[in-house]
Design an enzyme around this catalytic site. Sequence first.
Site, mmCIF file in Angstrom:
data_model
loop_
_atom_site.group_PDB
_atom_site.id
_atom_site.type_symbol
_atom_site.label_atom_id
_atom_site.label_comp_id
_atom_site.label_asym_id
_atom_site.label_seq_id
_atom_site.Cartn_x
_atom_site.Cartn_y
_atom_site.Cartn_z
ATOM 1 N N ASP A 25 0.843 -1.196 0.000
ATOM 2 C CA ASP A 25 0.000 0.000 0.000
ATOM 3 C C ASP A 25 0.876 1.243 0.000
ATOM 4 O OD1 ASP A 25 -2.231 -1.583 0.134
ATOM 5 O OD2 ASP A 25 -2.918 -0.866 2.082
ATOM 6 N N LYS A 82 -8.361 0.647 -5.076
ATOM 7 C CA LYS A 82 -9.530 0.071 -4.416
ATOM 8 C C LYS A 82 -10.825 0.765 -4.837
ATOM 9 C CE LYS A 82 -7.066 -1.249 -0.161
ATOM 10 N NZ LYS A 82 -7.173 -2.715 -0.285
ATOM 11 N N GLY A 154 -5.332 -2.773 8.926
ATOM 12 C CA GLY A 154 -5.041 -1.602 9.743
ATOM 13 C C GLY A 154 -4.781 -1.890 11.207
ATOM 14 N N ARG A 166 -6.157 -20.466 7.037
ATOM 15 C CA ARG A 166 -6.385 -21.825 7.537
ATOM 16 C C ARG A 166 -7.799 -22.299 7.215
ATOM 17 N NH1 ARG A 166 -2.648 -24.330 10.613
ATOM 18 N NH2 ARG A 166 -1.064 -23.123 11.756
ATOM 19 N N GLY A 215 -3.150 -7.275 8.317
ATOM 20 C CA GLY A 215 -2.420 -7.398 9.575
ATOM 21 C C GLY A 215 -0.986 -7.845 9.453
ATOM 22 N N GLY A 236 -0.208 -3.607 4.060
ATOM 23 C CA GLY A 236 -0.886 -2.319 4.036
ATOM 24 C C GLY A 236 -0.172 -1.290 4.876
ATOM 25 N N SER A 237 -0.634 -1.149 6.112
ATOM 26 C CA SER A 237 -0.082 -0.127 7.003
ATOM 27 C C SER A 237 1.279 -0.519 7.560
ATOM 28 C CB SER A 237 -1.055 0.109 8.163
ATOM 29 O OG SER A 237 -2.381 0.226 7.696
#
Length: 295
Positions: A25, A82, A154, A166, A215, A236-237
């Site tokens: 990102d 997005k 996030g 999983r 995450g 992402g973050s």
Amino acid sequence: MNIEKGTETVKKGMAQMQKGGVIMDVTTPEQAKIAEKAGAVAVMALEKVPADIRAGGGVARMADPEVIKKIMDAVSIPVMAKARIGHFVEARILENLGVDYIDESEVLTPADEYYHIDKNKFTVPFVCGARNLGEALRRVGEGASMMRTKGEAGTGNVVEAVRHIRTVMDGIRKVQNLPDDELMTEAKNIGAPYDLIKQVKEEGRLPVVNFAAGGVATPADAALMMQLGADGVFVGSGIFKSGDPEKRAKSIVEATLNYDNYDVLADVSSGLGEAMVGINVSDLEEQERMQNRGW
């Protein structure tokens, strides 16, 4: 052989080319250049990373096309962007801009709580999130060329991405072990197209590539998701909310490529500076969980 642009084969083939890679990102051309230099196979162009979207609240929409165009001009690797779930006009605008992929994303505020975009009508390939096999196959049935775990974007907490990869893999193993005369019932039970259930049984995997997302914040997180069966990783973050984005970006790329080499993993995990501040997913209210958006 002349293969028409935008066919299912071409779109899925484009996604296959990203296997084993990291998609990052970015919110500025400068960040996009850092990602490209670090070895990212693609970037996701945003106005805000998921952590800031979560913190800011309100309605999160498609990024300003001007932001996306500047990022596209800055790098030579593919650029994703997005669109809100169900917002086919945002998706058409992104297609018109010439982005390489569209992410119909739960990170943005859904525009439609009942229907996802009919992705088969588009030339550009789509990526979508899923928590389980049924959800993944519904998106593929709508035309998604690439899947990813939803995780909990996030948060800097990989626990939900682990749960989702999983769960998808468990669903695949279950289908593989079913006799053929039980496949239709399983398709009904999980709400998946029958032909795709049959394909999963025959091939032992999803019909499209499946990346980890939601995450991932450290090289170890990336390697964990690869060992659990992911084809690649979205971050992402976790990079640009960390203390040393450039070094962390390179380290996550190396960890994804060398996910089962513990000498490399120990080396790339060292001296990265402070990771992004994380959130315990168990502390989030149900309405704060982005993964629950879509169906």
